[in-house]
Design an enzyme around this catalytic site. Sequence first.
Site, PDB file in Angstrom:
ATOM      1  N   LYS A 185       0.871  -1.191   0.000  1.00 19.22           N
ATOM      2  CA  LYS A 185       0.000   0.000   0.000  1.00 19.22           C
ATOM      3  C   LYS A 185       0.900   1.230   0.000  1.00 19.22           C
ATOM      4  O   LYS A 185       2.053   1.158   0.408  1.00 19.22           O
ATOM      5  CB  LYS A 185      -0.879  -0.009   1.251  1.00 19.22           C
ATOM      6  CG  LYS A 185      -2.106   0.860   1.146  1.00 19.22           C
ATOM      7  CD  LYS A 185      -3.269   0.146   0.449  1.00 19.22           C
ATOM      8  CE  LYS A 185      -4.433   1.102   0.239  1.00 19.22           C
ATOM      9  NZ  LYS A 185      -5.628   0.422  -0.262  1.00 19.22           N
TER      10      LYS A 185
ATOM     11  N   ASP B 289      -7.156   4.513  -4.298  1.00 16.91           N
ATOM     12  CA  ASP B 289      -7.767   4.395  -2.958  1.00 16.91           C
ATOM     13  C   ASP B 289      -8.354   5.779  -2.691  1.00 16.91           C
ATOM     14  O   ASP B 289      -8.604   6.546  -3.653  1.00 16.91           O
ATOM     15  CB  ASP B 289      -6.711   3.992  -1.910  1.00 16.91           C
ATOM     16  CG  ASP B 289      -7.331   3.590  -0.569  1.00 16.91           C
ATOM     17  OD1 ASP B 289      -7.822   2.465  -0.448  1.00 16.91           O
ATOM     18  OD2 ASP B 289      -7.358   4.418   0.371  1.00 16.91           O
TER      19      ASP B 289
END
Length: 449
Positions: A129, A169
């Site tokens: 991430k 995201d």
Amino acid sequence: MAELHPKLQAIFEEVTRRNAGETEFHQAVTEVLMSLGPVVAKHPEYADNAVIRRLCEPERQIIFRVPWHDDSGTVQINRGFRVEFNSALGPFKGGLRFHPSVYLGIVKFLGFEQIFKNSLTGLPIGGGKGGSDFDPKGRSDAEVMRFCQSFMTELYRHIGEYTDVPAGDIGVGMREIGYMFGQYKRITNRYESGVFTGKGLTWGGSQVRTEATGYGTVFFVDEILRATGQSFDGKRVVVSGSGNVAIYAIEKVHALGGIVVACSDSGGYVVDDKGIDLDILKEIKEVHRGRIDDYVEARGGTSQFVADRSVWEVPCDIALPCATQNEVSGTDAGLLIESGCRIVAEGANMPCTPEAVKLFDQAGVTFAPGKAVNAGGVATSALEMQQNASRDSWTFDETEERLAEIMRRIHDRCLSTADEYGQPGNYVAGANIAGFIRVADAMLALGLV
Ligand code: NDP
């Protein structure tokens, strides 16, 4: 922490000591460790080979400066992150988040969750991430582009279709991915489609990727309902957020016969008993990048905007938190339980606080965790990678059917694993254990790396 198995307690203490102050990361690790007691009891080889300790330590963490010029010519400095958490199952895979709250602890919590989520999909993807504390809100297109180009000027050297594959995201949609992919292509002189997912349809993207996380969330809930002989028909649903995940969750709930009566953004919520009008919501959020209170003016008399209050005060049968971490407090959980809500499924990552989850459990509310519920986004990203690798592109219907099938498999795997480990109906235990075992077995097979 009294409930943790002693071996896991020692690991948790090591994690908190080595990652001081990263509270969201501690929370995500605790949540997984709480499920693994029966696994270490049955399979001592995982503890003996330090598999869980290794899982809690990212393979690589990258932090970098991102300098850029705003429209007035002033130099702005942000911080960029990429945490490459685990690549036992495939290249690191996970989104980039642009939001002022981003710091290492948030990126690590998201990266850690991603390992188990990606494992649950059954597809060959590891977990990672990244993101930045950059706030795209109120920035011009040109500013967003300059930021993305600067961000990618550092990140490009760490990513690649066989290494690490970012996606979107919070705060990162197709516009941002376009600017970053464009800069990657320019620097490397390679049209390497597989380096990013969430691309536009004319430049290597996949059908259904935009819709995937929201649709997948609703497919998962549909499976929960089916397992108890129910359906969405006539169910009142509340969704938090009004971004990518929320919008497409609303779309699919309506398609399956439910009615979404409220949604929100960080300024408050709108309630509309006739059902949220998705055309209006999309126009506000996707076209104008506006605020949720604009909805009332466009929709007219039937709807109402409530500023600075929790959307969870709106009574519903099913709650889908689709905004951000820790948005459902113990108080919110109490409101939901009191109003008769029977299912809570996390479209966002870790939106329910541990207190809320405990209350749902005590009240017999079915609770399904984000790492299973929202896995449809990354699963469709993996389908995008497959299409890129074979220079192919599938139709919308074909891709959606694959997504639905993947969500069915994840749902069933959660339930069968929960059964196997003596916790029938416990989606949290099922998701954590099933996700863990696939990664742990791959780590054992690959040796001490
Ligand atoms: P978006 O940026 O598209 O939308 C986020 C939404 O959440 C916005 O409506 C935003 O409102 C709201 N929000 C953010 N912070 C808060 C807050 N503190 N309080 C209330 N509302 C808030 O993001 P996504 O829809 O892509 O992501 C939402 C969640 O889903 C995140 O947890 C993400 O990690 C998770 N997720 C996303 C995936 C994807 O494919 N996009 C895949 C899997 C998980 P505002 O505009 O006012 O900030």
